[in-house]
Design an enzyme around this catalytic site. Structure first.
Site, PDB file in Angstrom:
ATOM      1  N   CYS A   2      45.619  36.730  23.713  1.00 34.88           N
ATOM      2  CA  CYS A   2      45.994  36.512  22.323  1.00 34.88           C
ATOM      3  C   CYS A   2      45.465  35.166  21.836  1.00 34.88           C
ATOM      4  O   CYS A   2      45.228  34.252  22.612  1.00 34.88           O
ATOM      5  CB  CYS A   2      47.491  36.575  22.111  1.00 34.88           C
ATOM      6  N   ARG A  27      39.294  35.010  24.611  1.00 33.31           N
ATOM      7  CA  ARG A  27      40.593  35.113  25.292  1.00 33.31           C
ATOM      8  C   ARG A  27      40.979  36.566  25.569  1.00 33.31           C
ATOM      9  O   ARG A  27      41.867  36.832  26.369  1.00 33.31           O
ATOM     10  CB  ARG A  27      41.684  34.443  24.451  1.00 33.31           C
ATOM     11  N   TRP A  74      46.542  40.887  22.237  1.00 33.10           N
ATOM     12  CA  TRP A  74      46.322  41.640  23.467  1.00 33.10           C
ATOM     13  C   TRP A  74      47.612  42.389  23.736  1.00 33.10           C
ATOM     14  O   TRP A  74      48.654  41.782  23.982  1.00 33.10           O
ATOM     15  CB  TRP A  74      45.985  40.688  24.614  1.00 33.10           C
ATOM     16  N   ASN A 100      52.282  34.582  20.499  1.00 32.39           N
ATOM     17  CA  ASN A 100      51.752  34.826  21.843  1.00 32.39           C
ATOM     18  C   ASN A 100      52.915  34.785  22.824  1.00 32.39           C
ATOM     19  O   ASN A 100      53.810  33.958  22.686  1.00 32.39           O
ATOM     20  CB  ASN A 100      50.737  33.754  22.252  1.00 32.39           C
ATOM     21  N   GLY A 101      52.878  35.649  23.843  1.00 30.77           N
ATOM     22  CA  GLY A 101      53.923  35.639  24.850  1.00 30.77           C
ATOM     23  C   GLY A 101      54.752  36.912  24.810  1.00 30.77           C
ATOM     24  O   GLY A 101      54.384  37.903  24.181  1.00 30.77           O
ATOM     25  N   GLU A 485      34.726  37.469  45.655  1.00 28.63           N
ATOM     26  CA  GLU A 485      34.410  36.995  44.316  1.00 28.63           C
ATOM     27  C   GLU A 485      33.230  37.765  43.717  1.00 28.63           C
ATOM     28  O   GLU A 485      33.234  38.102  42.526  1.00 28.63           O
ATOM     29  CB  GLU A 485      34.117  35.486  44.351  1.00 28.63           C
ATOM     30  N   LYS A 489      33.427  39.984  40.265  1.00 29.68           N
ATOM     31  CA  LYS A 489      32.547  39.803  39.113  1.00 29.68           C
ATOM     32  C   LYS A 489      31.961  41.135  38.666  1.00 29.68           C
ATOM     33  O   LYS A 489      31.907  41.426  37.467  1.00 29.68           O
ATOM     34  CB  LYS A 489      31.406  38.831  39.446  1.00 29.68           C
ATOM     35  N   GLU A 492      34.702  43.307  36.995  1.00 31.09           N
ATOM     36  CA  GLU A 492      35.164  42.797  35.713  1.00 31.09           C
ATOM     37  C   GLU A 492      34.231  43.151  34.567  1.00 31.09           C
ATOM     38  O   GLU A 492      34.698  43.523  33.483  1.00 31.09           O
ATOM     39  CB  GLU A 492      35.299  41.266  35.775  1.00 31.09           C
ATOM     40  N   HIS A 508      36.587  49.216  60.476  1.00 33.82           N
ATOM     41  CA  HIS A 508      37.986  49.622  60.530  1.00 33.82           C
ATOM     42  C   HIS A 508      38.383  50.422  59.293  1.00 33.82           C
ATOM     43  O   HIS A 508      39.539  50.387  58.877  1.00 33.82           O
ATOM     44  CB  HIS A 508      38.888  48.394  60.701  1.00 33.82           C
ATOM     45  N   LYS A 607      41.092  36.012  28.989  1.00 34.99           N
ATOM     46  CA  LYS A 607      40.651  34.809  29.675  1.00 34.99           C
ATOM     47  C   LYS A 607      41.822  34.002  30.235  1.00 34.99           C
ATOM     48  O   LYS A 607      41.803  33.564  31.370  1.00 34.99           O
ATOM     49  CB  LYS A 607      39.837  33.935  28.706  1.00 34.99           C
TER      50      LYS A 607
END
Length: 612
Positions: A2, A27, A74, A100-101, A485, A489, A492, A508, A607
């Site tokens: 947001c 964001r 969001w 926001n929140g 990582e 990437k 995402e 395994h 973000k």
């Protein structure tokens, strides 16, 4: 998550607010809206989709106003649509809010308001809050700021809010708890935003609102109160942020720009802290707490996503150099499992934004148990920077792309310096090795530059694998977190399913997935695990897997064994993650671009994750 922008002053508010919302698009959001107050009253316009969709909705309307606010949402409560988008009116439409929140007890408040005859237009907790504020103002016959204060004493959860009233075209009221809010102070004008990026074009003088504070702007004056009605003096700071840093600068995407900024961001994260020629290492932000770090019984590292991966790298480095046991925890799980924390434990909290809600909650839990808390974050004045006992900024500069790149290498740089400083204080590293590692760290920016020169070759490899629906990433030792990582990437930004594994764990379970359609990225650098990784590659090739190998320059053996090779410069094993991650970032970026993805704003992601 947001974005908030608000303005009151002599300028036209709407174009300023819209430009600010565009600066906050990084964001993550699914709808956008604005509220404006002029001679026609308090008007709200909102639209599902991007800010560009909102601009189309606004075309042809009378948008003249010198007070206004905007929001990118969001979705949490209620699906993404026009009705659930912000801003939200109060029941009688005399007030509007952006938020926001999450208000956790919204359902109970909503139920009581419905009993009073109030009706709701949306499914959001945010509308409940503004209706609650209006109800208090009407029934208590109090000022709007008093109604906001009383309402916030009753709500449970996190919030950053801005409230406008049709009755006062000079007034904005804002408050925060657990979600960031910054106030820009200009000449006879004020700006409100989730972070400084929408503000710096107009002023660099800002006030960071603290938790449980309410800011009232009226008639060109700023007043700050606490929830218990105590007035405080605003602390005005100067933001050290240039407009060019939040623009693309000729790159196609912010992510690509930030990948190529890493030589500088790594150097900036060491600047003033390392003098390699003298063997000098000093972390000013930790100076008063170095004994606690060096003498800790245990280090617990907490983070989310990419920051968690940086913590995994740090686990290897701290244990190797400082001989301190380390545990790495997901911040989102840490607080819910009644962790055992002792007073001689050190907790290192990692967050790019410094506002990650799960990490902040974990910090508060660890502090309550008596641990010493260090922060590693990128944003000066952020909540984590203020909540911790000590710490170090990464100095990576603004990272606009949702998928972290330079934040990861800056975090690993700072964590490596922390491990070296602890090892030096504790006496677990020789002076010769310390000097060697500092000298090698000094060379890292130039070596990253050299890897970036391979971008065209990596692009050719990426073109071959745009068809893939799955990837496996393998690494051992300090390169195992890098494999995680790299897989993150790709997930995402390209939406390709990818998993990272320790190379030895492949047999395994994951080896069952390998066939001629399965690309396998293997970090096979010349380190202590090299021979073992070569054996793992042979296992993949025996099952017709297609191998992309990240190798050390001059390796004559691997090119004949694998399908594709990306070379990186030789570097001490402890510092390998700073180099080996770079080609994985470029590979993910190129595949995503070739698949037509929105690289900077991948779907469903935000973000700064400021809600749990």
């Amino acid at each position: 998550m947001c974005g908030i922008v608000a303005y009151v002053g002599p300028r036209e508010a709407c174009p300023l607010v819209l430009k600010g919302l565009k600066r906050l698009e990084y964001r993550g959001y699914d709808s956008a809206g604005v509220a404006l107050l002029n001679g026609e009253g308090l008007k709200v316009y909102k639209k599902k989709g991007k800010v560009a969709d909102l601009e189309q909705e606004l075309a042809g309307k009378d948008l003249h106003a010198t007070i206004g606010m905007g929001h990118t949402r969001w979705a949490t409560h209620g699906e993404p649509n026009d009705v659930n988008a912000h801003p939200h009116y109060s029941f009688h439409r005399g007030l509007a809010i952006i938020h926001n929140g999450i208000i956790e007890n919204y359902a109970a408040i909503k139920k009581s308001l419905i009993k009073k005859g109030r009706e709701f237009r949306s499914e959001t907790d945010s509308e409940v809050l503004i209706q609650f504020i209006e109800d208090i103002q009407e029934n208590a016959a109090c000022s709007l700021e008093e109604a906001v204060r009383l309402a916030l004493q009753e709500v449970v959860g996190a919030y950053a809010i801005v409230v406008m009233s049709e009755n006062d075209p000079t007034q904005l009221i804002a408050a925060r708890k657990g979600s960031p809010l910054v106030i820009g102070v200009g000449e006879n004008e004020f700006f409100f935003a989730s972070d400084a990026t929408p503000i710096i074009e107009y002023t660099k003088e800002v006030v960071y609102l603290n938790d449980y504070e309410i800011a009232i702007v009226r008639n060109g004056a700023l007043t700050i109160l606490t929830l218990d009605n105590t007035q405080t003096v605003p602390y005005v700071q100067t933001v050290e942020l240039e407009l060019a840093a939040i623009e693309k600068g000729g790159f196609d995407h912010f992510m690509l720009k930030e990948i190529f900024e890493q030589p500088r961001s790594i150097a900036d994260s060491m600047r003033g802290r390392v003098q390699a020629a003298e063997g000098y290492l000093q972390l000013g932000g930790l100076r008063d707490y170095m004994d606690q770090l060096a003498n800790s019984q245990r280090i617990v590292i907490i983070g989310c996503g990419t920051s968690w991966h940086a913590g995994l790298v740090a686990e290897y480095i701290f244990e190797e150099l400082a001989r301190i046991p380390v545990e790495v925890e997901y911040a989102s799980e840490f607080r819910y499992r009644n962790p055992i924390i002792k007073e001689r434990d050190v907790v290192i909290a990692i967050s790019q934004s410094g506002e990650t809600a799960d990490t902040l909650a974990a910090i508060e839990l660890a502090k309550a148990k008596g641990a010493t808390i260090f922060g590693v974050c990128n944003v000066v004045g952020s909540s984590i920077a203020r909540a911790t006992h000590a710490g170090a900024y990464t100095h990576a500069g603004p990272e606009i792309g949702v998928a972290s790149t330079k934040a990861f290498t800056a975090q690993v740089t700072v964590l490596t310096l922390m491990a070296l400083a602890a090892a030096e204080r504790k006496g677990t590293i020789s002076n010769s090795l310390l000097r060697q590692l500092l000298a090698e760290m000094d060379s890292i920016p130039a070596k990253v530059e050299k890897v970036l020169e391979s971008a065209a070759k990596i692009r050719e490899i990426a073109q071959i694998f745009t068809y893939a629906r799955n990837f496996i990433y393998l690494g051992r030792g300090m390169n195992f977190p890098v494999a995680l990582e790299g897989a993150l990437k790709l997930k995402e930004i390209s939406y390709i399913h990818a998993e990272g594994y320790p190379a030895a764990e492949m047999k395994h379970g994951p080896i069952a997935l390998i066939d001629e359609d399965m690309p396998v990225v293997v970090i096979a650098t010349k380190d202590s695990s090299y021979e073992k990784v070569v054996s793992n590659i042979q296992e993949v090739k025996a099952r017709k897997g297609r191998v992309i190998a990240i190798t050390t320059e001059g390796d004559k053996h691997l090119p004949d064994m694998v399908d594709f090779v990306i070379e990186i410069p030789k570097v001490h094993e402890v510092l390998l993650p700073l180099i080996s991650v770079i080609p994985l970032q470029i590979l993910a970026y190129d595949i995503a671009v070739m698949r037509g993805r929105n690289v900077d704003q991948p779907r469903n992601l935000a973000k700064s994750v400021t809600v749990e």
